[in-house]
Scaffold this motif. Structure first.
Motif, PDB file in Angstrom:
ATOM      1  N   VAL A  33       1.276   7.459 -13.036  1.00  0.00           N
ATOM      2  CA  VAL A  33       1.781   6.356 -13.373  1.00  0.00           C
ATOM      3  C   VAL A  33       2.989   6.717 -14.404  1.00  0.00           C
ATOM      4  N   VAL A 104      -5.553  11.499 -12.815  1.00  0.00           N
ATOM      5  CA  VAL A 104      -4.610  10.290 -12.681  1.00  0.00           C
ATOM      6  C   VAL A 104      -3.884  10.717 -14.082  1.00  0.00           C
ATOM      7  N   ILE A 130       3.435   5.063  -9.112  1.00  0.00           N
ATOM      8  CA  ILE A 130       3.194   3.478  -9.951  1.00  0.00           C
ATOM      9  C   ILE A 130       4.361   3.762 -11.199  1.00  0.00           C
ATOM     10  N   THR A 193      -4.240  -1.839 -16.303  1.00  0.00           N
ATOM     11  CA  THR A 193      -5.495  -1.626 -15.870  1.00  0.00           C
ATOM     12  C   THR A 193      -5.832  -2.440 -14.797  1.00  0.00           C
ATOM     13  N   LEU A 196      -4.111  -1.408 -11.414  1.00  0.00           N
ATOM     14  CA  LEU A 196      -4.607  -0.512 -10.936  1.00  0.00           C
ATOM     15  C   LEU A 196      -5.855  -0.408 -10.369  1.00  0.00           C
ATOM     16  N   CYS A 201      -6.808   1.966  -7.029  1.00  0.00           N
ATOM     17  CA  CYS A 201      -6.678   3.174  -7.419  1.00  0.00           C
ATOM     18  C   CYS A 201      -7.899   3.724  -7.836  1.00  0.00           C
TER      19      CYS A 201
END
Length: 206
Positions: A33, A104, A130, A193, A196, A201
């Motif tokens: 991210v 992540v 992302i 959030t 995702l 994810c």
């Protein structure tokens, strides 16, 4: 795998444990991210809050902050255009290792140039990168100026400062746009959030 540095004697050595196996052990997919935006836009604050939220949900997560990286792996880099490119390249390569490790990974860097961000994206498989554009007006960023950097840039103490004497190229197609002029940190984290989770994810792997 071909060595892009041009050394034909450097050969890729495959690992017995692959990314998919690590993801299965952790119980979630691994992604990068990437937060981009002007200094003072709230990138690091939002990324840190997101890290905490994901950690509470038992997600294996780690944050690469641009300023922190310049104390270590990127400490020999200036803010010239060439060094900014290298800054992004190194950070993306480190992020790729984290994704391969099943983690992540969050990265918060100004990363002002579209080409550099696209190059970073190209290191990852589709769906693994992302991009979060933390959109905040220059006026608001200068008003906040949490580290006093804009004041120094306006007075000429800091050169090549993004938004003052170096351009910032807005992302053309970010997955997420956060209007940090108007959104709170908590609101921003909830938006990211939700995105995702919606895009699978963090689904449990079978």
């Amino acid at each position: 795998m071909k060595n892009e540095g041009g050394n034909e004697h450097v050969v890729w050595h495959d690992s017995i444990i692959n990314k998919e196996a690590r993801q299965k052990q952790f119980g979630h997919k691994s992604i990068m991210v990437w937060f981009t935006g002007l200094s003072g836009s709230g990138k690091s604050t939002i990324a840190n809050a997101l890290q905490y939220e994901l950690f509470k949900q038992n997600i294996s997560v780690y944050l690469l902050d641009g300023d922190n990286l310049r104390h270590g792996i990127n400490k020999n880099l200036s803010f010239s255009e060439a060094d900014r490119k290298e800054n992004i390249r190194r950070t993306a390569e480190v992020g790729k290792l984290f994704v391969d490790a099943g983690v992540v990974i969050l990265a918060a860097l100004i990363s002002p140039f579209e080409e550099d961000r696209l190059n970073a994206r190209s290191l990852f498989q589709p769906g693994e990168f992302i991009e979060v554009y933390v959109n905040c007006s220059l006026q608001e960023c200068e008003k906040r100026d949490p580290k006093g950097l804009y004041k120094k840039a306006r007075s000429g103490v800091i050169k090549q400062f993004t938004g003052i004497d170096q351009p910032y190229e807005e992302p053309r197609n970010p997955e997420i746009i956060i209007d940090s002029d108007n959104l709170t940190i908590n609101e921003s984290v909830k938006i990211i959030t939700k995105y995702l989770k919606k895009h699978l994810c963090f689904n449990q792997l079978e």
